[in-house]
Design a protein around this motif. Structure first.
Motif, mmCIF file in Angstrom:
data_model
loop_
_atom_site.group_PDB
_atom_site.id
_atom_site.type_symbol
_atom_site.label_atom_id
_atom_site.label_comp_id
_atom_site.label_asym_id
_atom_site.label_seq_id
_atom_site.Cartn_x
_atom_site.Cartn_y
_atom_site.Cartn_z
ATOM 1 N N LYS A 1 -3.006 -15.432 11.764
ATOM 2 C CA LYS A 1 -3.004 -14.116 12.413
ATOM 3 C C LYS A 1 -2.870 -13.003 11.384
ATOM 4 O O LYS A 1 -3.451 -11.922 11.556
ATOM 5 C CB LYS A 1 -1.875 -14.042 13.433
ATOM 6 N N HIS B 1 2.292 -26.650 17.449
ATOM 7 C CA HIS B 1 1.933 -26.725 18.862
ATOM 8 C C HIS B 1 2.210 -28.118 19.419
ATOM 9 O O HIS B 1 1.906 -29.120 18.765
ATOM 10 C CB HIS B 1 0.453 -26.378 19.053
ATOM 11 N N ASP C 1 0.795 -29.974 21.943
ATOM 12 C CA ASP C 1 -0.350 -30.036 22.855
ATOM 13 C C ASP C 1 -0.188 -31.083 23.948
ATOM 14 O O ASP C 1 -0.528 -30.835 25.114
ATOM 15 C CB ASP C 1 -1.631 -30.326 22.065
ATOM 16 N N GLU D 1 -0.008 -17.679 21.770
ATOM 17 C CA GLU D 1 0.211 -18.919 21.024
ATOM 18 C C GLU D 1 0.385 -20.109 21.963
ATOM 19 O O GLU D 1 0.000 -21.234 21.629
ATOM 20 C CB GLU D 1 1.441 -18.764 20.140
ATOM 21 N N GLU E 1 -2.975 -21.735 22.708
ATOM 22 C CA GLU E 1 -3.831 -21.854 21.532
ATOM 23 C C GLU E 1 -4.843 -22.992 21.657
ATOM 24 O O GLU E 1 -6.006 -22.843 21.284
ATOM 25 C CB GLU E 1 -2.964 -22.063 20.285
ATOM 26 N N ASN E 2 -4.430 -24.141 22.177
ATOM 27 C CA ASN E 2 -5.324 -25.299 22.239
ATOM 28 C C ASN E 2 -5.606 -25.744 23.670
ATOM 29 O O ASN E 2 -5.958 -26.908 23.911
ATOM 30 C CB ASN E 2 -4.706 -26.458 21.448
ATOM 31 N N THR F 1 -2.397 -11.514 25.432
ATOM 32 C CA THR F 1 -2.121 -12.808 26.059
ATOM 33 C C THR F 1 -3.015 -13.016 27.268
ATOM 34 O O THR F 1 -3.502 -14.131 27.521
ATOM 35 C CB THR F 1 -0.635 -12.906 26.444
ATOM 36 N N ALA G 1 -6.327 -14.117 26.035
ATOM 37 C CA ALA G 1 -6.288 -15.527 25.633
ATOM 38 C C ALA G 1 -6.372 -16.440 26.847
ATOM 39 O O ALA G 1 -7.024 -17.494 26.802
ATOM 40 C CB ALA G 1 -5.018 -15.813 24.838
ATOM 41 N N TYR H 1 5.200 -24.481 21.995
ATOM 42 C CA TYR H 1 5.045 -24.377 20.548
ATOM 43 C C TYR H 1 6.382 -23.948 19.940
ATOM 44 O O TYR H 1 7.271 -23.450 20.647
ATOM 45 C CB TYR H 1 3.956 -23.369 20.170
#
Length: 237
Positions: free
Chosen positions: A11, A36, A38, A59, A62-63, A85, A88, A151
Motif C-alpha cells: 500500500k 491473511h 484465508d 484488508e 484482500e483474497n 472498503t 473493495a 488478518y
C-alpha cells in the motif's frame, strides 16, 4: 514536500506513486505487514447462517471472491466502514454494499438504523490488533454479531529507522491508524527527531489516530477532514 509513508509495503508503494504524481518526494517506512487467514475467512463465509457482513478494512477482503468463497452471501448486505472498503467489497463481487460513513461508531449506527432482515448474527471480519470502538458500539446498540479475525498486522522487524530518517528528512509523516502511530513514536521518539534536526507535520487519518501522537508534538498534528486517504493527502495542499 518530503513525505514519509508508514503503511504496509504494498500500500505504501501505491501511496508513494500518488504523492509523486502530486509533486511530492515520497519515502516509505512500513511499520507492519499483513498476514491473511484465508482458510478461516472462507470457512466463516461458507457457514451461511449470517444475516449480513461488516468490514472495517479492505484488508479483510484482500483474497475474497464472493462467487467462489461466499456464493450464498453475494446478495446479502455488506456494511463497509468507508468508501475504500466499500469499493473493495464491490470488487470482491458483493452486490449490496453499504458505506458506513467513515469510522467504526458511525458504521455501527448505520447497521442499527438499517438492520438487515433474518435471524442470524452479523459476521464481522476483523483485523488484529483493532480498536474496540465498532464492537463496543454494536453491543451498545444491541446488534448481535460474531467476530472472526481475517488478518493480523505483524510488526516489521529490524527497521533501519535512522537511515530512513536521514535519507527522507521528512517534512510530513502520514499516520493511518492508532497502532501505526503508537509504533512510529516507539521507534521514533521526539528526541530522535530532534537529533536528526527534524520537525515534521504529523498528518493523521482521524482524531483517534492523533491521540497516539505524544503531547509534546501536538502542535505539529493535522487531522484529515475525512477519514480516508483523500482527506489525508488533502492536508498536503
Amino acid at each position: 514536500m518530503r513525505v514519509l509513508v508508514t503503511r504496509p509495503q504494498e500500500k505504501a508503494e501505491r501511496t508513494c506513486a500518488r504523492l509523486a504524481a502530486m509533486g511530492h518526494e515520497a519515502f516509505s517506512l512500513p511499520l507492519f505487514r499483513p498476514v491473511h487467514f484465508d482458510d478461516v475467512v472462507k470457512a466463516a463465509l461458507a457457514a451461511r447462517h449470517w444475516r449480513a457482513l461488516a468490514v472495517t478494512s479492505a484488508e479483510a477482503l484482500e483474497n475474497v471472491e464472493a462467487s467462489r468463497d461466499a456464493p450464498g452471501f453475494r446478495d446479502l448486505p455488506v456494511f463497509a466502514v468507508g468508501r475504500k472498503t466499500a469499493d473493495a467489497a464491490r470488487a470482491a463481487g458483493f452486490t449490496q454494499v453499504i458505506d458506513g460513513g467513515g469510522d467504526g461508531e458511525r458504521l455501527a449506527e448505520t447497521i442499527a438504523a438499517f438492520p438487515p432482515s433474518g435471524d442470524g448474527p452479523l459476521l464481522y471480519l476483523a483485523g488484529d490488533p483493532r480498536a474496540p470502538f465498532f464492537e463496543e458500539a454494536l453491543r451498545r446498540l444491541d446488534v448481535a454479531f460474531e467476530t472472526v479475525t481475517a488478518y493480523a498486522m505483524r510488526p516489521v522487524a529490524d527497521l533501519p529507522v535512522d537511515a530512513v530518517l536521514e535519507e527522507a528528512r521528512p517534512e510530513a509523516v502520514l499516520l493511518y491508524s492508532a497502532a501505526a502511530a503508537a509504533r512510529f513514536f516507539a521507534l521514533v521518539p521526539a528526541q530522535l527527531l530532534a537529533r536528526h534536526g527534524l520537525n515534521p507535520l504529523f498528518l493523521c487519518l482521524s482524531a483517534k489516530v492523533a491521540a497516539s501522537v505524544p503531547a509534546c508534538l501536538s502542535a505539529s498534528v493535522r487531522i484529515a477532514g475525512a477519514p480516508d486517504e483523500e482527506g489525508l493527502l488533502a492536508l498536503l495542499n
